[in-house]
Scaffold this motif. Structure first.
Motif, PDB file in Angstrom:
ATOM      1  N   LYS A  44     160.498-117.111  55.446  1.00 53.72           N
ATOM      2  CA  LYS A  44     159.678-116.223  54.621  1.00 53.72           C
ATOM      3  C   LYS A  44     159.807-114.775  55.078  1.00 53.72           C
ATOM      4  O   LYS A  44     159.430-113.859  54.358  1.00 53.72           O
ATOM      5  CB  LYS A  44     158.211-116.653  54.672  1.00 53.72           C
ATOM      6  N   VAL A 170     157.179-113.870  48.287  1.00 51.08           N
ATOM      7  CA  VAL A 170     156.033-113.434  49.094  1.00 51.08           C
ATOM      8  C   VAL A 170     154.724-113.735  48.368  1.00 51.08           C
ATOM      9  O   VAL A 170     153.764-114.259  48.959  1.00 51.08           O
ATOM     10  CB  VAL A 170     156.144-111.925  49.407  1.00 51.08           C
ATOM     11  N   LEU A 171     154.674-113.422  47.081  1.00 50.69           N
ATOM     12  CA  LEU A 171     153.460-113.671  46.299  1.00 50.69           C
ATOM     13  C   LEU A 171     153.207-115.168  46.133  1.00 50.69           C
ATOM     14  O   LEU A 171     152.054-115.620  46.153  1.00 50.69           O
ATOM     15  CB  LEU A 171     153.583-112.996  44.932  1.00 50.69           C
ATOM     16  N   TYR A 174     151.690-116.572  49.297  1.00 44.87           N
ATOM     17  CA  TYR A 174     150.269-116.205  49.392  1.00 44.87           C
ATOM     18  C   TYR A 174     149.418-117.078  48.469  1.00 44.87           C
ATOM     19  O   TYR A 174     148.323-117.520  48.846  1.00 44.87           O
ATOM     20  CB  TYR A 174     150.083-114.733  49.034  1.00 44.87           C
ATOM     21  N   SER A 175     149.931-117.344  47.266  1.00 40.88           N
ATOM     22  CA  SER A 175     149.165-118.169  46.326  1.00 40.88           C
ATOM     23  C   SER A 175     149.036-119.611  46.816  1.00 40.88           C
ATOM     24  O   SER A 175     148.057-120.290  46.518  1.00 40.88           O
ATOM     25  CB  SER A 175     149.834-118.146  44.949  1.00 40.88           C
ATOM     26  N   THR A 177     149.265-120.616  50.231  1.00 41.21           N
ATOM     27  CA  THR A 177     148.655-120.741  51.563  1.00 41.21           C
ATOM     28  C   THR A 177     147.444-119.844  51.768  1.00 41.21           C
ATOM     29  O   THR A 177     146.659-120.074  52.692  1.00 41.21           O
ATOM     30  CB  THR A 177     149.694-120.409  52.648  1.00 41.21           C
ATOM     31  N   GLY A 178     147.315-118.807  50.947  1.00 44.10           N
ATOM     32  CA  GLY A 178     146.225-117.859  51.145  1.00 44.10           C
ATOM     33  C   GLY A 178     146.469-116.901  52.297  1.00 44.10           C
ATOM     34  O   GLY A 178     145.565-116.165  52.702  1.00 44.10           O
ATOM     35  N   THR A 179     147.688-116.903  52.830  1.00 45.65           N
ATOM     36  CA  THR A 179     148.043-116.044  53.959  1.00 45.65           C
ATOM     37  C   THR A 179     149.237-115.182  53.582  1.00 45.65           C
ATOM     38  O   THR A 179     150.223-115.685  53.025  1.00 45.65           O
ATOM     39  CB  THR A 179     148.403-116.882  55.204  1.00 45.65           C
ATOM     40  N   TRP A 180     149.152-113.902  53.908  1.00 50.69           N
ATOM     41  CA  TRP A 180     150.256-112.996  53.620  1.00 50.69           C
ATOM     42  C   TRP A 180     151.359-113.163  54.663  1.00 50.69           C
ATOM     43  O   TRP A 180     151.097-113.479  55.819  1.00 50.69           O
ATOM     44  CB  TRP A 180     149.787-111.544  53.611  1.00 50.69           C
ATOM     45  N   VAL A 181     152.576-112.927  54.232  1.00 54.31           N
ATOM     46  CA  VAL A 181     153.724-113.027  55.134  1.00 54.31           C
ATOM     47  C   VAL A 181     153.587-112.032  56.278  1.00 54.31           C
ATOM     48  O   VAL A 181     153.807-112.365  57.444  1.00 54.31           O
ATOM     49  CB  VAL A 181     155.037-112.780  54.359  1.00 54.31           C
ATOM     50  N   PHE A 185     150.108-106.524  54.529  1.00 55.34           N
ATOM     51  CA  PHE A 185     149.752-106.769  53.133  1.00 55.34           C
ATOM     52  C   PHE A 185     148.261-107.058  52.974  1.00 55.34           C
ATOM     53  O   PHE A 185     147.668-106.740  51.936  1.00 55.34           O
ATOM     54  CB  PHE A 185     150.563-107.938  52.570  1.00 55.34           C
ATOM     55  N   ALA A 186     147.663-107.674  53.993  1.00 59.88           N
ATOM     56  CA  ALA A 186     146.240-108.012  53.920  1.00 59.88           C
ATOM     57  C   ALA A 186     145.361-106.768  53.950  1.00 59.88           C
ATOM     58  O   ALA A 186     144.195-106.820  53.546  1.00 59.88           O
ATOM     59  CB  ALA A 186     145.871-108.944  55.070  1.00 59.88           C
TER      60      ALA A 186
END
Length: 318
Positions: A44, A170-171, A174-175, A177-181, A185-186
């Motif tokens: 990722k 990347v998006l 996030y969708s 796992t709910g975690t940004w790479v 980004f968070a």
């Protein structure tokens, strides 16, 4: 560099990237590494994708080096074209982008891109191998040999497609796992995230155009001599190696002259057998000695074919 030296260099860099990819993939039973790369999701990260991309490129470069020594130049046009397309649109822009974006964010706040806890897992030399050494290798490749850039529309379209594919991944992650790479980004709002992606793409396009400028700065005098009727990669090989037959070189030179004449850039040749056509000095004032010698020889062949009875025109030429 000679062909052998170039081949050794490409093989050495290929071995280096293979080693890096293998080293990173060997997580073993280290639970700390598993937390960073859950479910083998190290892919990722753009850094690791770039290392894999560089290994592919230098593998293709090594293949071309070997084929040059074993096959005819006409038989490797596809490999040469693929090598150039891979380097100009992906390998150089992405390596330079990873270098610039990583170190800019790292120097601002390393926790946004490479948390300090990672130092306990990956040694410092690996950080520089992944994020620093990649750019010098790409710059050496530009200096080492000429690369044929595609039309800007084609090159930038391919680069945009790859960029869009990575952003989509990347998006999607996030969708799921709910975690940004990346932690950075968070910290961004949706508008800020869109602006970040847009600025990143603009930076990537700027790097692409810079690579084209560097390639032309180093090799423009060779590329500008190539005729339009002969495939560009084959003509480059003719100029680069000078090992083609006199007949092939004569055809190439004649094609080049005719294409220039149609553009109104060439008059008649000077009858002075020692001088090159004036337009060469007007368009390329910094011709190298090797290139002058090459053109003088082609001029001798051309005149000998067209005017076999006027041997004095070819006297004094190399």
């Amino acid at each position: 560099m000679t062909r052998t030296s170039t081949c050794i260099y490409h093989f050495s860099v290929l071995s280096w990237y293979i080693f890096l990819n293998f080293y990173i993939s060997q997580k073993g039973e280290d639970q700390q590494k598993s937390k960073i790369f859950p479910n083998d999701r190290q892919w990722k990260y753009l850094t690791f994708l770039n290392l894999f991309l560089q290994a592919i490129f230098y593998g293709v470069a090594c293949l071309e080096d070997v084929l040059k020594r074993t096959e005819g130049k006409k038989d490797i046009k596809f490999v040469t074209a693929f090598r150039d397309l891979l380097f100009t649109t992906l390998a150089f822009p992405i390596s330079a982008f990873v270098f610039l974006s990583f170190w800019i964010i790292f120097l601002y706040d390393r926790e946004l891109v490479y948390p300090k806890a990672i130092d306990d897992i990956f040694p410092g030399w690996l950080n520089h191998a992944m994020h620093t050494a990649i750019l010098p290798f790409s710059l050496v490749e530009i200096i080492l040999r000429p690369h044929c850039y595609p039309l800007k529309t084609k090159g930038l379209t391919l680069f945009a497609a790859v960029s869009l594919a990575y952003i989509s991944r990347v998006l999607w992650i996030y969708s799921e796992t709910g975690t940004w790479v990346y932690p950075v980004f968070a910290k961004l709002s949706p508008v800020g995230l869109a602006a970040f992606f847009l600025l990143s793409y603009i930076l990537g396009v700027s790097i692409y155009l810079l690579g084209e400028k560097l390639n032309h700065w180093k090799w423009g005098q060779f590329i500008s001599l190539l005729p339009t009727e002969i495939p560009l990669h084959y003509a480059l090989l003719l100029l680069e190696t000078g090992e083609s037959s006199p007949k092939e070189k004569a055809v190439m030179f004649d094609s080049f002259v005719q294409s220039r004449q149609r553009l109104g850039e060439v008059g008649t040749f000077s009858k002075d057998p020692i001088k090159l056509p004036p337009f060469l000095f007007q368009t390329m004032p910094r011709l190298t000695i090797q290139l002058k010698t090459f053109l003088l020889r082609e001029l001798r062949i051309q005149r000998a074919v067209q005017y076999p009875s006027k041997k004095k025109w070819t006297q004094g030429l190399p």
